[in-house]
Design a protein around this motif. Structure first.
Motif, short mmCIF file in Angstrom:
data_model
loop_
_atom_site.label_atom_id
_atom_site.label_comp_id
_atom_site.label_asym_id
_atom_site.label_seq_id
_atom_site.Cartn_x
_atom_site.Cartn_y
_atom_site.Cartn_z
N PHE A 168 0.85 -1.20 0.00
CA PHE A 168 0.00 0.00 0.00
C PHE A 168 0.88 1.25 0.00
O PHE A 168 2.03 1.22 0.45
N ILE A 169 0.31 2.33 -0.49
CA ILE A 169 0.88 3.67 -0.38
C ILE A 169 -0.26 4.61 -0.01
O ILE A 169 -1.31 4.59 -0.63
N ASP A 170 -0.04 5.41 1.02
CA ASP A 170 -0.97 6.48 1.41
C ASP A 170 -0.24 7.81 1.25
O ASP A 170 0.88 7.95 1.73
N ARG A 171 -0.88 8.75 0.60
CA ARG A 171 -0.32 10.10 0.49
C ARG A 171 -1.25 11.06 1.23
O ARG A 171 -2.45 11.12 0.93
N PHE A 172 -0.71 11.75 2.22
CA PHE A 172 -1.48 12.69 3.02
C PHE A 172 -1.02 14.11 2.75
O PHE A 172 0.17 14.35 2.53
N GLU A 173 -1.96 15.05 2.78
CA GLU A 173 -1.63 16.47 2.80
C GLU A 173 -2.07 17.02 4.14
O GLU A 173 -3.21 16.80 4.56
N LEU A 174 -1.18 17.74 4.82
CA LEU A 174 -1.45 18.35 6.11
C LEU A 174 -1.43 19.86 5.96
O LEU A 174 -0.51 20.40 5.35
N ARG A 175 -2.46 20.50 6.51
CA ARG A 175 -2.53 21.96 6.52
C ARG A 175 -2.87 22.40 7.94
O ARG A 175 -3.82 21.89 8.53
N ASP A 176 -2.10 23.34 8.45
CA ASP A 176 -2.36 23.89 9.78
C ASP A 176 -2.50 22.81 10.85
O ASP A 176 -3.40 22.87 11.69
N GLY A 177 -1.65 21.80 10.79
CA GLY A 177 -1.64 20.77 11.82
C GLY A 177 -2.76 19.75 11.75
O GLY A 177 -2.98 19.01 12.69
N LYS A 178 -3.48 19.71 10.63
CA LYS A 178 -4.58 18.75 10.46
C LYS A 178 -4.42 18.03 9.11
O LYS A 178 -3.83 18.55 8.18
N LEU A 179 -5.00 16.84 9.03
CA LEU A 179 -5.02 16.09 7.77
C LEU A 179 -6.09 16.67 6.86
O LEU A 179 -7.26 16.72 7.24
N ALA A 180 -5.69 17.10 5.67
CA ALA A 180 -6.63 17.71 4.74
C ALA A 180 -7.00 16.77 3.59
O ALA A 180 -8.08 16.90 3.02
N ARG A 181 -6.11 15.84 3.26
CA ARG A 181 -6.36 14.96 2.11
C ARG A 181 -5.63 13.64 2.33
O ARG A 181 -4.53 13.62 2.85
N GLN A 182 -6.26 12.55 1.89
CA GLN A 182 -5.64 11.24 1.89
C GLN A 182 -5.96 10.56 0.57
O GLN A 182 -7.12 10.44 0.18
N GLU A 183 -4.91 10.15 -0.12
CA GLU A 183 -5.03 9.38 -1.36
C GLU A 183 -4.40 8.01 -1.07
O GLU A 183 -3.29 7.94 -0.54
N VAL A 184 -5.10 6.93 -1.43
CA VAL A 184 -4.65 5.58 -1.10
C VAL A 184 -4.52 4.75 -2.37
O VAL A 184 -5.40 4.77 -3.23
N TRP A 185 -3.41 4.01 -2.47
CA TRP A 185 -3.20 3.03 -3.53
C TRP A 185 -2.77 1.72 -2.86
O TRP A 185 -1.96 1.73 -1.94
N ASN A 186 -3.34 0.61 -3.29
CA ASN A 186 -2.92 -0.69 -2.75
C ASN A 186 -3.24 -1.81 -3.75
O ASN A 186 -3.93 -1.60 -4.74
N ASP A 187 -2.72 -2.99 -3.43
CA ASP A 187 -2.90 -4.18 -4.28
C ASP A 187 -3.96 -5.13 -3.73
O ASP A 187 -3.94 -6.32 -4.06
N LEU A 188 -4.91 -4.64 -2.93
CA LEU A 188 -5.93 -5.53 -2.37
C LEU A 188 -6.72 -6.26 -3.45
O LEU A 188 -7.03 -7.44 -3.31
N ALA A 189 -7.04 -5.58 -4.54
CA ALA A 189 -7.81 -6.21 -5.62
C ALA A 189 -7.05 -7.38 -6.22
O ALA A 189 -7.66 -8.39 -6.60
N LEU A 190 -5.74 -7.28 -6.30
CA LEU A 190 -4.94 -8.36 -6.85
C LEU A 190 -4.82 -9.54 -5.91
O LEU A 190 -4.61 -10.67 -6.32
N ALA A 191 -4.94 -9.26 -4.59
CA ALA A 191 -4.77 -10.30 -3.58
C ALA A 191 -6.06 -10.98 -3.18
O ALA A 191 -6.03 -12.02 -2.53
N SER A 192 -7.20 -10.40 -3.55
CA SER A 192 -8.48 -10.95 -3.07
C SER A 192 -8.72 -12.34 -3.63
O SER A 192 -8.31 -12.66 -4.76
N PRO A 193 -9.41 -13.20 -2.82
CA PRO A 193 -9.65 -14.59 -3.25
C PRO A 193 -10.63 -14.69 -4.41
O PRO A 193 -11.39 -13.83 -4.70
#
Length: 193
Positions: A168-193
């Protein structure tokens, strides 16, 4: 051995000067591949009455808030706290770390703004998921900070079958000490049964 000298009008806090030195060291190290221990930063201070620009005395610009915890780890700590709260399903604690205009996006999801939306969206995808963090990388972008977190997911599929080692990779943007954005990429779809 690189030497950087900066002149500041007096009036900035010790914490802000420390942060400036750390960031200048990181910038020099990233730009010329110098060992941080070989980089010297000098801050010179001048009094406000000893400085003029355009024929007028100037006052120091306002400083951004500097976190009280160690400066290089503040954004990374915020991300770790958020991910730990989410894994424990402590949604109230996790929500307290979010900006009012927070938005997140996961593979195959529409943009979401509330953690309850994420929990509902993920309900049929897995029973439980956890993150083994390999690294967090932080970059100041001026008016916001980016933290990229990567590692492996582990958990259980809806039928109880365990999974592990999913990237997995998570990319966060922080503004003024708070989380403003989260973008997530992972291989769960490739690993699912």
């Amino acid at each position: 051995m690189p030497v950087v000298q900066v002149s500041l009008i007096q009036g900035y806090s010790s914490a802000l000067k420390q942060q400036l030195c750390e960031r200048l060291t990181e910038a020099v190290s990233a730009s010329i591949a110098a060992d941080p221990d070989a980089i010297t930063i000098f801050l010179h201070e001048v009094t406000a009455d000893g400085y003029m620009r355009g024929g007028r005395s100037r006052q120091p610009g306002s400083a951004r808030a500097v976190p009280e915890e160690p400066l290089q780890t503040a954004p990374e700590s915020l991300v770790r706290d958020f991910l730990a709260a989410m894994e424990a399903r402590e949604l109230e604690r996790a929500s307290s770390l979010l900006a009012d205009d927070f938005v997140m996006r996961f593979p195959g999801s529409p943009p979401m703004t509330r953690l309850t939306e994420l929990v509902e969206w993920a309900r049929g995808r897995y029973r439980h998921v956890g993150k083994r963090i390999h690294a967090l990388d932080c970059c100041d972008k001026g008016d916001y900070t980016v933290v990229v977190c990567h590692g492996e997911l582990h958990g259980e599929w809806p039928d109880g079958t365990p999974f592990d080692g999913v990237r997995f990779i998570d990319r966060f943007e922080l503004r003024d000490g708070k989380l403003a954005r989260q973008e997530v990429w992972n291989d769960l779809a490739l690993a699912s049964p």
